[in-house]
Design a protein around this motif. Structure first.
Motif, PDB file in Angstrom:
ATOM      1  N   LYS A   1       0.781  -1.251  -0.021  1.00  0.00           N
ATOM      2  CA  LYS A   1       0.017  -0.114   0.036  1.00  0.00           C
ATOM      3  C   LYS A   1       0.841   1.365   0.005  1.00  0.00           C
TER       4      LYS A   1
ATOM      5  N   ALA B   1      -2.871   8.458   3.721  1.00  0.00           N
ATOM      6  CA  ALA B   1      -4.305   8.544   3.974  1.00  0.00           C
ATOM      7  C   ALA B   1      -5.287   7.729   3.065  1.00  0.00           C
ATOM      8  N   GLU B   2      -4.974   7.893   1.641  1.00  0.00           N
ATOM      9  CA  GLU B   2      -5.611   7.175   0.646  1.00  0.00           C
ATOM     10  C   GLU B   2      -5.486   5.662   0.841  1.00  0.00           C
ATOM     11  N   ALA B   3      -4.471   5.114   1.789  1.00  0.00           N
ATOM     12  CA  ALA B   3      -4.100   3.717   1.828  1.00  0.00           C
ATOM     13  C   ALA B   3      -4.877   3.066   2.914  1.00  0.00           C
ATOM     14  N   LYS B   4      -5.335   3.786   3.785  1.00  0.00           N
ATOM     15  CA  LYS B   4      -6.339   3.274   5.031  1.00  0.00           C
ATOM     16  C   LYS B   4      -7.403   2.744   4.906  1.00  0.00           C
ATOM     17  N   SER B   5      -8.090   2.168   5.275  1.00  0.00           N
ATOM     18  CA  SER B   5      -9.331   1.524   5.168  1.00  0.00           C
ATOM     19  C   SER B   5     -10.306   2.618   5.673  1.00  0.00           C
ATOM     20  N   LYS B   6     -11.521   2.775   5.304  1.00  0.00           N
ATOM     21  CA  LYS B   6     -12.419   3.624   5.850  1.00  0.00           C
ATOM     22  C   LYS B   6     -13.880   2.872   6.000  1.00  0.00           C
TER      23      LYS B   6
ATOM     24  N   GLN C   1       3.387   7.114   3.895  1.00  0.00           N
ATOM     25  CA  GLN C   1       3.946   8.563   4.002  1.00  0.00           C
ATOM     26  C   GLN C   1       5.384   8.503   3.789  1.00  0.00           C
TER      27      GLN C   1
END
Length: 153
Positions: free
Chosen positions: A118, A142-147, A121
């Protein structure tokens, strides 16, 4: 390397005073090339350094085994999601003359690249080196973290 197998096979055939079969010839033919790998240590057949890549919900951790090296001899780079570890492991030779009977430890320059699972930073990567183990801790981008998405009713 291969030039020795036929005379050896003929010698064995004469010693046993029986003709060598085609099956024996084929068996010998395939055994001989494999002997090249008998003295070739497994560590050299595998990629160096060995790495583990782990991920949790906050970061990716990469550990790499670099025994016998100093941190100053290792270069680390991260570009477009590809982590590269480079360095050179120098041969330790003392002043006294030693006759080596076997050398299995790897020496020389190396480079190992792995694609990270993934995005991370890149400006917040931390590296530590303790007891021959390099540890890289890389916070997820931030875009790689699951939401978690909640369903509204």
């Amino acid at each position: 390397m291969f030039e020795n197998w036929l005379p050896e096979l003929r010698r064995r055939s004469l010693e046993t005073s029986r003709p060598t079969s085609i099956a024996d010839l084929m068996e010998e033919f395939w055994k001989e090339p494999m002997k090249v790998f008998e003295d070739f240590p497994a560590s050299r057949r595998m990629a160096f350094p060995s790495v583990n890549i782990a991920e949790n919900d906050k970061e990716i951790t990469v550990t790499a085994e670099l025994p016998g090296m100093e941190a100053k001899d290792v270069d680390i780079s991260l570009e477009h999601g590809v982590l590269t570890i480079k360095g050179e492991k120098k041969f330790e030779q003392e002043e006294k003359k030693e006759q080596y009977h076997r050398i299995e430890r790897s020496y020389g320059a190396f480079s190992r690249s792995v694609r990270l699972p993934k995005a991370v930073q890149e400006d917040k990567v931390k590296a530590t080196y303790t007891n021959g183990v390099l540890t890289l801790t890389m916070p997820l981008a931030a875009e790689a973290k699951s939401k978690k998405i909640e369903i509204r009713s």
